[in-house]
Every structure is written in C-alpha cells, then in structure tokens.
Design a protein around this motif. Structure first.
Motif, PDB file in Angstrom:
ATOM      1  N   SER A   2       4.284   7.200 -10.287  1.00 23.89           N
ATOM      2  CA  SER A   2       4.087   8.240  -9.229  1.00 23.89           C
ATOM      3  C   SER A   2       2.997   9.096  -9.399  1.00 23.89           C
ATOM      4  CB  SER A   2       5.514   8.950  -9.104  1.00 23.89           C
ATOM      5  OG  SER A   2       5.225  10.104  -7.962  1.00 23.89           O
ATOM      6  N   ILE A   3       2.648  10.087  -8.405  1.00 21.72           N
ATOM      7  CA  ILE A   3       1.702  11.057  -8.358  1.00 21.72           C
ATOM      8  C   ILE A   3       2.323  12.125  -9.620  1.00 21.72           C
ATOM      9  CG2 ILE A   3       0.765  13.020  -7.344  1.00 21.72           C
ATOM     10  CD1 ILE A   3       1.430  11.354  -4.765  1.00 21.72           C
ATOM     11  N   PRO A   4       1.215  12.309 -10.443  1.00 19.34           N
ATOM     12  CA  PRO A   4       1.667  13.288 -11.741  1.00 19.34           C
ATOM     13  C   PRO A   4       2.011  14.669 -11.252  1.00 19.34           C
ATOM     14  CG  PRO A   4      -0.689  12.782 -11.870  1.00 19.34           C
ATOM     15  CD  PRO A   4      -0.167  12.007 -10.650  1.00 19.34           C
ATOM     16  N   ALA A  71      -0.830  11.892   8.539  1.00 19.18           N
ATOM     17  CA  ALA A  71       0.456  12.030   7.694  1.00 19.18           C
ATOM     18  C   ALA A  71       1.149  10.681   7.783  1.00 19.18           C
ATOM     19  CB  ALA A  71       1.383  13.072   8.796  1.00 19.18           C
ATOM     20  N   GLN A  72       1.635  10.437   6.393  1.00 16.11           N
ATOM     21  CA  GLN A  72       2.281   9.312   6.133  1.00 16.11           C
ATOM     22  C   GLN A  72       3.817   9.485   6.527  1.00 16.11           C
ATOM     23  OE1 GLN A  72       1.514   7.284   2.409  1.00 16.11           O
ATOM     24  NE2 GLN A  72      -0.445   8.278   1.950  1.00 16.11           N
ATOM     25  N   PRO A  73       4.513   8.371   6.977  1.00 21.90           N
ATOM     26  CA  PRO A  73       5.738   8.359   7.305  1.00 21.90           C
ATOM     27  C   PRO A  73       6.567   8.102   5.924  1.00 21.90           C
ATOM     28  CG  PRO A  73       4.958   6.130   7.588  1.00 21.90           C
ATOM     29  CD  PRO A  73       3.758   7.125   7.102  1.00 21.90           C
ATOM     30  N   GLU A  80       6.383  -2.484   4.131  1.00 21.21           N
ATOM     31  CA  GLU A  80       5.371  -1.380   5.001  1.00 21.21           C
ATOM     32  C   GLU A  80       4.542  -0.770   4.063  1.00 21.21           C
ATOM     33  OE1 GLU A  80       8.710   0.892   6.442  1.00 21.21           O
ATOM     34  OE2 GLU A  80       8.391   0.532   8.327  1.00 21.21           O
ATOM     35  N   ARG A  81       4.877  -0.544   2.929  1.00 25.05           N
ATOM     36  CA  ARG A  81       3.960   0.201   1.912  1.00 25.05           C
ATOM     37  C   ARG A  81       3.127  -0.950   1.252  1.00 25.05           C
ATOM     38  NH1 ARG A  81       3.835   4.960  -0.374  1.00 25.05           N
ATOM     39  NH2 ARG A  81       3.949   4.578  -2.515  1.00 25.05           N
ATOM     40  N   GLY A  82       3.202  -1.969   1.248  1.00 21.79           N
ATOM     41  CA  GLY A  82       2.210  -3.171   0.493  1.00 21.79           C
ATOM     42  C   GLY A  82       2.367  -2.559  -0.979  1.00 21.79           C
ATOM     43  N   LEU A  83       0.979  -2.834  -1.400  1.00 21.22           N
ATOM     44  CA  LEU A  83       0.648  -2.659  -2.660  1.00 21.22           C
ATOM     45  C   LEU A  83       0.492  -1.189  -3.136  1.00 21.22           C
ATOM     46  CD1 LEU A  83      -2.461  -5.075  -2.911  1.00 21.22           C
ATOM     47  CD2 LEU A  83      -0.149  -5.309  -3.480  1.00 21.22           C
ATOM     48  N   LEU A  84       0.871  -0.303  -2.244  1.00 25.39           N
ATOM     49  CA  LEU A  84       0.921   1.138  -2.582  1.00 25.39           C
ATOM     50  C   LEU A  84       2.136   1.411  -3.633  1.00 25.39           C
ATOM     51  CD1 LEU A  84       0.447   3.203   0.636  1.00 25.39           C
ATOM     52  CD2 LEU A  84      -1.162   2.967  -1.284  1.00 25.39           C
ATOM     53  N   SER A  85       3.399   0.405  -3.460  1.00 22.11           N
ATOM     54  CA  SER A  85       4.455   0.574  -4.233  1.00 22.11           C
ATOM     55  C   SER A  85       4.091   0.149  -5.537  1.00 22.11           C
ATOM     56  CB  SER A  85       5.563  -0.377  -3.564  1.00 22.11           C
ATOM     57  OG  SER A  85       5.901  -0.105  -2.386  1.00 22.11           O
ATOM     58  N   ARG A  87       1.541   0.930  -7.055  1.00 25.11           N
ATOM     59  CA  ARG A  87       0.783   1.679  -7.788  1.00 25.11           C
ATOM     60  C   ARG A  87       1.323   2.913  -7.816  1.00 25.11           C
ATOM     61  NH1 ARG A  87      -0.312   5.271 -10.196  1.00 25.11           N
ATOM     62  NH2 ARG A  87      -2.452   6.063 -10.813  1.00 25.11           N
ATOM     63  N   TRP A  88       2.074   3.477  -6.691  1.00 18.58           N
ATOM     64  CA  TRP A  88       2.646   4.757  -6.657  1.00 18.58           C
ATOM     65  C   TRP A  88       4.153   4.874  -6.611  1.00 18.58           C
ATOM     66  CZ3 TRP A  88      -1.073   7.937  -7.836  1.00 18.58           C
ATOM     67  CH2 TRP A  88      -2.390   7.857  -7.576  1.00 18.58           C
ATOM     68  N   GLY A  89       4.803   3.572  -6.669  1.00 21.04           N
ATOM     69  CA  GLY A  89       6.355   3.722  -6.516  1.00 21.04           C
ATOM     70  C   GLY A  89       6.592   3.562  -4.985  1.00 21.04           C
ATOM     71  N   ARG A 115      -2.299   3.611   4.732  1.00 19.92           N
ATOM     72  CA  ARG A 115      -3.032   3.259   3.282  1.00 19.92           C
ATOM     73  C   ARG A 115      -3.961   4.335   3.142  1.00 19.92           C
ATOM     74  NH1 ARG A 115       0.670   0.273   3.747  1.00 19.92           N
ATOM     75  NH2 ARG A 115       0.713  -1.980   3.138  1.00 19.92           N
ATOM     76  N   TYR A 116      -4.687   3.958   2.162  1.00 19.58           N
ATOM     77  CA  TYR A 116      -5.519   5.371   1.840  1.00 19.58           C
ATOM     78  C   TYR A 116      -6.543   5.732   2.744  1.00 19.58           C
ATOM     79  CZ  TYR A 116      -4.661   3.835  -3.241  1.00 19.58           C
ATOM     80  OH  TYR A 116      -3.906   3.936  -4.403  1.00 19.58           O
ATOM     81  N   SER A 117      -7.437   4.880   3.550  1.00 20.59           N
ATOM     82  CA  SER A 117      -8.173   5.263   4.747  1.00 20.59           C
ATOM     83  C   SER A 117      -7.285   5.667   5.775  1.00 20.59           C
ATOM     84  CB  SER A 117      -9.159   4.163   5.088  1.00 20.59           C
ATOM     85  OG  SER A 117      -9.897   4.379   6.318  1.00 20.59           O
ATOM     86  N   HIS A 144     -10.197  11.806  -4.866  1.00 21.92           N
ATOM     87  CA  HIS A 144     -10.673  10.478  -5.439  1.00 21.92           C
ATOM     88  C   HIS A 144      -9.980   9.421  -4.651  1.00 21.92           C
ATOM     89  CE1 HIS A 144      -7.033  10.793  -7.848  1.00 21.92           C
ATOM     90  NE2 HIS A 144      -7.252   9.619  -8.091  1.00 21.92           N
ATOM     91  N   ILE A 145      -8.935   9.654  -3.630  1.00 24.32           N
ATOM     92  CA  ILE A 145      -8.131   8.567  -3.080  1.00 24.32           C
ATOM     93  C   ILE A 145      -8.465   8.499  -1.598  1.00 24.32           C
ATOM     94  CG2 ILE A 145      -5.924   7.629  -2.960  1.00 24.32           C
ATOM     95  CD1 ILE A 145      -5.098   9.090  -5.377  1.00 24.32           C
ATOM     96  N   GLY A 146      -7.617   9.218  -0.981  1.00 24.65           N
ATOM     97  CA  GLY A 146      -7.617   9.155   0.590  1.00 24.65           C
ATOM     98  C   GLY A 146      -8.683   9.582   1.385  1.00 24.65           C
TER      99      GLY A 146
END
Ligand SMILES: O=C(O)C1=CC=C[C@H](O)[C@H]1O
Ligand code: PYR
Length: 270
Positions: A2-4, A71-73, A80-85, A87-89, A115-117, A144-146
């Motif tokens: 997750s995010i630190p 805003a992310q839901p 729905e989260r795809g590959l985000l899970s 990397r970020w759980g 997603r990021y963009s 450095h991400i979105g």
C-alpha cells in the motif's frame, strides 16, 4: 504494497524549478484547473494536515478557471481496480471525499478516476475541447504517479500543461523534485503558484491592457486621466485584476495614474 506512511515537507520553491523546455505561456482564457485526487484517503497518509499544499491549491481557485476534480471511487472490486491491486492492494475504502477546504463548487466537474491518468476512461479531453480550453493547470497528489501520468496524457492530447510545483505533493521531497525535472523534460511547464498568479501582470501586460482602453497611445509615465482613461474603465480594470487574484483599490491607482504606477500597485498587491 500500500501507500507508505508519508511526512509533510516544505514544498519546492521558485529557486528549485527545473529548466523550462517549452515556450508555453499561461493564458487564463485558454486554461482549466485540475485538482487531482485531493481526497482525504490520499492526504491521510501524511499523518497530519498538509496545510501548505491545500492553501496553495485554494489560492489557484482565485483565477476562476473552469475547474475539474478527479476522485477515485471507494470499495472497488479487483476487476474494477485491475493491476492497481497488484501494486497498491485493495485501495481506497472510505474517506473518498475531497478535503473540505477544497470542496468542489456546484459549477465544478468531478471526474471518477479509474487509473493513474485523469484522462483514462473519463471525458476530460472532450470536456476541455467543448470548453475551448487547451491549457491545463495540474495540482494535487501524487507527483510521480497520477500527476505525471495525467500530464503526459494531456501532452498526447495536444494540451499545454502547467504543473504547479508548490501545489502538488509526493511521497517525499526528493521524489517530488525528481518528478518536476521529469515533467519539465518531457511534457510540461513547471512553475509556481506566485509565478502563475503573476502571469499577465508584467509591465508589458499592464501596458497592453491599459492602451487597449485609450483612443490614443500613452507613455508609461503619462497621466492616464489626462490621456482619457475614465473612472468606469479604471473600475473595469480593478474588477478584472481582482478576479485574477490581485486586489488593488481605486485609491491605489489614483496615487500614481500611470501605466508604470498601475504595475507598481499590482506588484504591491501580490
Ligand atoms: O491505491 C491506489 O489506487 C493508488 C495508490 C497510489 C497512487 C495511485 O495513483 C492510486 O491509484
Ligand atoms: C493519488 C493517486 O491516485 C495518484 O497519484 O494517481
């Protein structure tokens, strides 16, 4: 995963801006403002209020530009989260609302981000085109991400992008400064809040705006009242400058009713 846990830090200053690589100049009539992912969930990782960041973004609203939020839901499924899970759980579960000091106005547009963009699976590009806006001012988290993904995408959509170095934040100051260099090297003008607010208020800008109101040219030190600038037009200038974040009074301008004097009054009102 997750995010630190993050720490707030002093945001980069004008002296730390990377070398500009593109000749774009901010035009409030062409630009829109993006407030990216300023949700309580993402700001919570800093452990305390990131006051400088929130205050600086709030100041940009003075420009009264068409304003978009992302805003992310919450509670997205793995599909729905795809590959985000990976990397970020599981990601955002609650506290998805925009931080209160930046709460969207009814005239603002809030885009659901997947997603990021900010352009991915949204109609941001279409909305900007429909509004006649081909410049985008990007603020928010994380640099450095979105922020980077959105700026690169804006570039690919032919949108001149301005990233505000002291109105974004990242996982740390070093990463933040590195992201600024990458953004400047690839796709954006990297500037600061004050530089942006001062855009259009240089001596040449003030001269052009005043001379457009006169029937005859006037020198920078010529008395503008004698040159035919009436009080109604002066009030019009004051209103326009106020809408763009510079509060000067009639008395300020009457103290030295010249082009140079008007510019000095604006400088003092920064
Ligand atoms: O959990 C997430 O979805 C995220 C974590 C950190 C930055 C990403 O942009 C965001 O999608
Ligand atoms: C905060 C976030 O979602 C991003 O940086 O894209």
């Amino acid at each position: 995963m997750s995010i630190p846990t993050l720490d707030i830090y002093p945001l980069p200053t004008e002296a730390e801006l990377p070398k500009p690589r593109v000749p774009w100049t901010f035009d409030p009539n062409r630009a829109a403002l993006l407030i990216h992912d300023m949700q309580r969930y993402f700001l919570d990782f800093y452990g305390e209020e990131f006051g400088e960041l929130v205050d600086n973004i709030a100041q940009l609203r003075k420009l009264d530009l068409p304003t978009f939020y992302t805003a992310q839901p919450p509670k997205q499924s793995p599909d729905e989260r795809g590959l985000l899970s990976d990397r970020w759980g599981p990601g955002i579960q609650d506290r998805e609302d925009i931080v209160a000091p930046l709460a969207p106005a009814s005239s603002d547009v809030v885009l659901t981000k997947h997603r990021y963009s900010a352009f991915h699976r949204t109609d941001l590009a279409e909305r900007l085109a429909a509004a006649g806006r081909d410049q985008l001012i990007i603020t928010g988290v994380y640099a450095h991400i979105g922020i980077t993904a959105t700026a690169l995408d804006a570039f690919s959509h032919g949108i001149e992008t301005f990233v505000i170095a002291d109105a974004i934040a990242d996982f740390g100051r070093g990463r933040h400064v590195a992201a600024l260099e990458h953004l400047s090297a690839t796709c954006a003008v990297v500037t600061t809040l004050n530089r942006l607010l001062d855009s259009g208020f240089g001596l040449a800008d003030v001269r052009a705006q005043v001379l457009a109101l006169l029937d005859e040219p006037a020198d920078d030190d010529e008395n503008l009242i004698d040159a035919g600038l009436d009080s109604i037009r002066v009030m019009g200038l004051i209103e326009d400058w106020k809408e763009r974040g510079h509060n000067v009074t009639f008395a300020d301008l009457a103290a030295d009713p010249t082009i140079r004097g008007f510019h000095a009054a604006l400088e003092a009102a920064r």
